[in-house]
Design a protein around this motif. Structure first.
Motif, PDB file in Angstrom:
ATOM      1  N   LEU A 171       0.725  -1.176   0.090  1.00  0.00           N
ATOM      2  CA  LEU A 171       0.060  -0.059  -0.013  1.00  0.00           C
ATOM      3  C   LEU A 171       0.895   1.058   0.073  1.00  0.00           C
ATOM      4  O   LEU A 171       0.475   2.187  -0.816  1.00  0.00           O
ATOM      5  N   GLN A 172       1.980   1.258   0.717  1.00  0.00           N
ATOM      6  CA  GLN A 172       2.873   2.393   0.776  1.00  0.00           C
ATOM      7  C   GLN A 172       3.313   2.699  -0.749  1.00  0.00           C
ATOM      8  O   GLN A 172       3.312   3.856  -1.194  1.00  0.00           O
ATOM      9  N   ASP A 173       3.671   1.712  -1.397  1.00  0.00           N
ATOM     10  CA  ASP A 173       4.400   1.785  -2.892  1.00  0.00           C
ATOM     11  C   ASP A 173       3.086   2.523  -3.911  1.00  0.00           C
ATOM     12  O   ASP A 173       3.347   3.308  -4.820  1.00  0.00           O
ATOM     13  N   LEU A 174       2.017   2.022  -3.673  1.00  0.00           N
ATOM     14  CA  LEU A 174       0.777   2.394  -4.199  1.00  0.00           C
ATOM     15  C   LEU A 174       0.600   3.924  -3.946  1.00  0.00           C
ATOM     16  O   LEU A 174       0.324   4.891  -4.827  1.00  0.00           O
ATOM     17  N   ILE A 243     -12.048   1.229  -2.823  1.00  0.00           N
ATOM     18  CA  ILE A 243     -11.575   0.449  -2.050  1.00  0.00           C
ATOM     19  C   ILE A 243     -10.139  -0.419  -2.633  1.00  0.00           C
ATOM     20  O   ILE A 243     -10.364  -0.943  -3.814  1.00  0.00           O
ATOM     21  N   VAL A 244      -9.261  -0.481  -1.817  1.00  0.00           N
ATOM     22  CA  VAL A 244      -8.041  -1.135  -2.167  1.00  0.00           C
ATOM     23  C   VAL A 244      -7.661  -2.345  -1.188  1.00  0.00           C
ATOM     24  O   VAL A 244      -8.237  -2.335  -0.251  1.00  0.00           O
ATOM     25  N   LEU A 245      -7.465  -3.291  -1.722  1.00  0.00           N
ATOM     26  CA  LEU A 245      -7.172  -4.598  -0.963  1.00  0.00           C
ATOM     27  C   LEU A 245      -6.308  -5.637  -1.829  1.00  0.00           C
ATOM     28  O   LEU A 245      -5.964  -5.396  -3.166  1.00  0.00           O
ATOM     29  N   ALA A 246      -5.685  -6.388  -0.897  1.00  0.00           N
ATOM     30  CA  ALA A 246      -4.751  -7.424  -1.595  1.00  0.00           C
ATOM     31  C   ALA A 246      -5.319  -8.287  -2.313  1.00  0.00           C
ATOM     32  O   ALA A 246      -6.341  -9.100  -1.953  1.00  0.00           O
ATOM     33  N   PHE A 273     -13.005  -0.869  -7.180  1.00  0.00           N
ATOM     34  CA  PHE A 273     -12.218  -1.772  -6.195  1.00  0.00           C
ATOM     35  C   PHE A 273     -10.887  -1.981  -7.007  1.00  0.00           C
ATOM     36  O   PHE A 273     -10.969  -2.193  -8.099  1.00  0.00           O
ATOM     37  N   LEU A 274      -9.731  -1.972  -6.381  1.00  0.00           N
ATOM     38  CA  LEU A 274      -8.286  -2.374  -6.939  1.00  0.00           C
ATOM     39  C   LEU A 274      -7.871  -3.296  -5.933  1.00  0.00           C
ATOM     40  O   LEU A 274      -7.524  -3.149  -4.778  1.00  0.00           O
ATOM     41  N   ALA A 275      -7.610  -4.521  -6.837  1.00  0.00           N
ATOM     42  CA  ALA A 275      -6.903  -5.624  -6.053  1.00  0.00           C
ATOM     43  C   ALA A 275      -5.547  -5.875  -6.378  1.00  0.00           C
ATOM     44  O   ALA A 275      -5.310  -5.910  -7.688  1.00  0.00           O
ATOM     45  N   MET A 276      -4.766  -5.429  -5.562  1.00  0.00           N
ATOM     46  CA  MET A 276      -3.238  -5.465  -5.858  1.00  0.00           C
ATOM     47  C   MET A 276      -2.451  -6.630  -5.792  1.00  0.00           C
ATOM     48  O   MET A 276      -2.809  -7.501  -4.757  1.00  0.00           O
ATOM     49  N   GLN A 278       1.084  -8.511  -5.456  1.00  0.00           N
ATOM     50  CA  GLN A 278       2.453  -8.141  -5.105  1.00  0.00           C
ATOM     51  C   GLN A 278       3.581  -7.810  -6.259  1.00  0.00           C
ATOM     52  O   GLN A 278       4.607  -7.387  -6.140  1.00  0.00           O
ATOM     53  N   SER A 279       3.309  -8.707  -7.114  1.00  0.00           N
ATOM     54  CA  SER A 279       4.369  -8.710  -8.232  1.00  0.00           C
ATOM     55  C   SER A 279       4.254  -7.423  -8.924  1.00  0.00           C
ATOM     56  O   SER A 279       5.290  -7.228  -9.820  1.00  0.00           O
ATOM     57  N   ASN A 280       3.344  -6.670  -8.933  1.00  0.00           N
ATOM     58  CA  ASN A 280       3.121  -5.510  -9.662  1.00  0.00           C
ATOM     59  C   ASN A 280       3.988  -4.059  -8.917  1.00  0.00           C
ATOM     60  O   ASN A 280       4.093  -3.046  -9.451  1.00  0.00           O
ATOM     61  N   PHE A 281       4.415  -4.473  -7.784  1.00  0.00           N
ATOM     62  CA  PHE A 281       5.118  -3.166  -6.674  1.00  0.00           C
ATOM     63  C   PHE A 281       6.629  -3.736  -6.318  1.00  0.00           C
ATOM     64  O   PHE A 281       7.003  -4.701  -6.310  1.00  0.00           O
TER      65      PHE A 281
END
Length: 281
Positions: A171-174, A243-246, A273-276, A278-281
């Motif tokens: 979330l910090q990177d985002l 809404i952002v979530l893993a 909704f943004l589903a993040m 980990q591979s993108n950050f």
């Protein structure tokens, strides 16, 4: 330059997702890859294509190219078009395989999908494209409802159960990116019953606080057997814009996005909704 993949079926909901992401990323130079796949699902029989509601029926590459020509012309008329690059792509594969190919070959940072119709009482007639892509493609996915309107990102809602230690870094990177840099983070702990956080959960919560010590943030909690009701109340109370979530939190995605049991949820038609991953950050 950011590489963004937008899945399009030339429908109204697909067009709204294009407008939304253009406003969201207006200050970021992007290459937008517009993908139209020949089939929605893996192992789809031909007749099923004709049963889709609200989809413009495009049955040949010639028709697809014509539809893309009209779409690009429509985009060119937008004041928010900016200096972005738009690349139309036609793929005969099903939408999951076509998306995987583009993510791999074009080094896609973000996938954008116009939201599917809401499920009723946890049931759905067809698979959700959002669910298929989030669970089968390793790339962050932005889901944009048909009635969603971009109005800055003042408030980000982040549902969490404090069990994933990597969420803070994710979330910090985002939030270091331009479009999220001035947003407030509203963490939301969802539970079906009251119970005390474990030592691990407490440590992860404190870690989140440390990550955002210099950024406006707050910790919130809601107890309700219906998690979708908690999300609905939270969005209204905090005036949450997104809404952002893993993406790894499949259990939560299942309950609030893929198969909610309550009908007529306002967030389903209005809140992105943004589903993040980990591979993108």
């Amino acid at each position: 330059m950011k590489n963004v993949l937008i899945l399009t079926d030339f429908s109204k909901k697909s067009w709204n997702s294009i407008e939304y992401v253009l406003e969201l990323l207006q200050n970021t130079q992007c290459s937008f890859h517009l993908l139209h796949a020949g089939k929605r699902y893996e192992n789809e029989i031909e007749d099923e294509i004709h049963d889709q509601l609200e989809l413009v029926k495009v049955y040949s590459k010639r028709d697809s190219k014509r539809a893309f020509d009209k779409l690009i012309q429509k985009i060119n008329l937008l004041s928010i078009k900016g200096d972005h690059t738009f690349i139309p792509i036609i793929d005969d594969n099903n939408i999951v395989e076509a998306t995987r190919n583009q993510v791999r070959n074009k080094k896609i940072d973000l996938i954008v999908i116009g939201a599917d119709d809401m499920t009723i009482n946890g049931k759905k007639n067809k698979k959700s494209i959002s669910e298929e892509v989030i669970t089968k493609v390793k790339c962050s996915v932005l889901i944009v409802p048909e009635d969603a309107c971009f109005n800055r990102l003042n408030e980000i809602g982040f549902p969490t159960d404090y069990t994933n230690f990597y969420e803070g870094k994710l979330l910090q990177d985002l939030t270091n990116r331009d479009c999220y840099s001035n947003s407030s983070i509203r963490f939301l702990y969802l539970s079906k019953e009251i119970y005390k956080l474990s030592k691990e959960q407490t440590w992860n919560k404190e870690t989140l606080h440390d990550y955002f010590i210099n950024k406006n943030h707050s910790f919130n909690s809601k107890v309700n057997k219906n998690l979708e009701e908690s999300i609905e109340e939270f969005i209204k109370e905090k005036k949450v814009n997104i809404i952002v979530l893993a993406a790894k939190n499949l259990n939560l995605l299942e309950q609030i996005l893929f198969r909610p049991k309550k009908e007529n949820l306002e967030y389903y038609s209005k809140t992105p909704f943004l589903a993040m991953h980990q591979s993108n950050f």
